[in-house]
Design a protein around this motif. Structure first.
Motif, mmCIF file in Angstrom:
data_model
loop_
_atom_site.group_PDB
_atom_site.id
_atom_site.type_symbol
_atom_site.label_atom_id
_atom_site.label_comp_id
_atom_site.label_asym_id
_atom_site.label_seq_id
_atom_site.Cartn_x
_atom_site.Cartn_y
_atom_site.Cartn_z
ATOM 1 N N LEU A 12 10.808 -2.857 -2.590
ATOM 2 C CA LEU A 12 9.581 -3.431 -2.055
ATOM 3 C C LEU A 12 8.916 -4.297 -3.115
ATOM 4 O O LEU A 12 9.003 -4.020 -4.307
ATOM 5 C CB LEU A 12 8.615 -2.326 -1.618
ATOM 6 C CG LEU A 12 9.133 -1.395 -0.523
ATOM 7 C CD1 LEU A 12 8.139 -0.277 -0.266
ATOM 8 C CD2 LEU A 12 9.420 -2.155 0.750
ATOM 9 N N ALA A 13 8.242 -5.328 -2.653
ATOM 10 C CA ALA A 13 7.502 -6.194 -3.562
ATOM 11 C C ALA A 13 6.257 -5.465 -4.048
ATOM 12 O O ALA A 13 5.662 -4.689 -3.297
ATOM 13 C CB ALA A 13 7.107 -7.483 -2.858
ATOM 14 N N PRO A 14 5.841 -5.708 -5.299
ATOM 15 C CA PRO A 14 4.581 -5.117 -5.763
ATOM 16 C C PRO A 14 3.426 -5.564 -4.869
ATOM 17 O O PRO A 14 3.460 -6.636 -4.270
ATOM 18 C CB PRO A 14 4.415 -5.681 -7.169
ATOM 19 C CG PRO A 14 5.776 -6.142 -7.579
ATOM 20 C CD PRO A 14 6.487 -6.517 -6.314
ATOM 21 N N ASP A 15 2.418 -4.724 -4.742
ATOM 22 C CA ASP A 15 1.284 -5.013 -3.862
ATOM 23 C C ASP A 15 0.525 -6.269 -4.259
ATOM 24 O O ASP A 15 -0.138 -6.876 -3.438
ATOM 25 C CB ASP A 15 0.309 -3.830 -3.841
ATOM 26 C CG ASP A 15 0.877 -2.650 -3.064
ATOM 27 O OD1 ASP A 15 1.808 -2.853 -2.261
ATOM 28 O OD2 ASP A 15 0.377 -1.536 -3.258
ATOM 29 N N ASN A 16 0.588 -6.657 -5.520
ATOM 30 C CA ASN A 16 -0.201 -7.796 -5.979
ATOM 31 C C ASN A 16 0.593 -9.106 -5.986
ATOM 32 O O ASN A 16 0.100 -10.100 -6.476
ATOM 33 C CB ASN A 16 -0.773 -7.519 -7.373
ATOM 34 C CG ASN A 16 0.324 -7.307 -8.408
ATOM 35 O OD1 ASN A 16 1.494 -7.162 -8.078
ATOM 36 N ND2 ASN A 16 -0.056 -7.291 -9.662
ATOM 37 N N GLN A 17 1.805 -9.104 -5.454
ATOM 38 C CA GLN A 17 2.619 -10.318 -5.435
ATOM 39 C C GLN A 17 3.136 -10.585 -4.030
ATOM 40 O O GLN A 17 3.502 -9.669 -3.307
ATOM 41 C CB GLN A 17 3.835 -10.181 -6.361
ATOM 42 C CG GLN A 17 3.525 -10.134 -7.819
ATOM 43 C CD GLN A 17 4.809 -10.031 -8.637
ATOM 44 O OE1 GLN A 17 5.875 -9.750 -8.106
ATOM 45 N NE2 GLN A 17 4.698 -10.256 -9.920
#
Length: 82
Positions: A12-17
């Motif tokens: 999963l992509a980081p929440d901030n990106q």
């Protein structure tokens, strides 16, 4: 050649990106989305992101898929040959 099975957990992509995803669309579908985006004062990318976000919200709200016939090909008038 058989499709390779993924090993390990889903990445999963980081929440901030934001994650970049290559997407291929037919010219007619792109043009329909572009016209809709123009009507809504969004970029095509913004319109696609908006539509996907709404679809995910609807799925979470209903606890299931938006359509039970999700895997069946759609018959969309604007995509047919004229």
């Amino acid at each position: 050649m058989a499709a390779q099975k993924k090993e390990g957990p889903l990445r999963l992509a980081p929440d901030n990106q934001k994650k970049q995803v290559p997407l291929r669309l037919s010219p007619k579908l792109y043009n329909a989305i572009a016209a809709w985006a123009d009507d809504d004062f969004r970029s095509v990318n913004g319109q696609i992101e908006y539509l996907l976000t709404e679809c995910v919200k609807q799925r979470k709200k209903n606890g299931g898929y938006v359509s039970e016939d999700l895997d069946k090909p759609l018959k969309l008038d604007f995509l047919t040959e004229e």
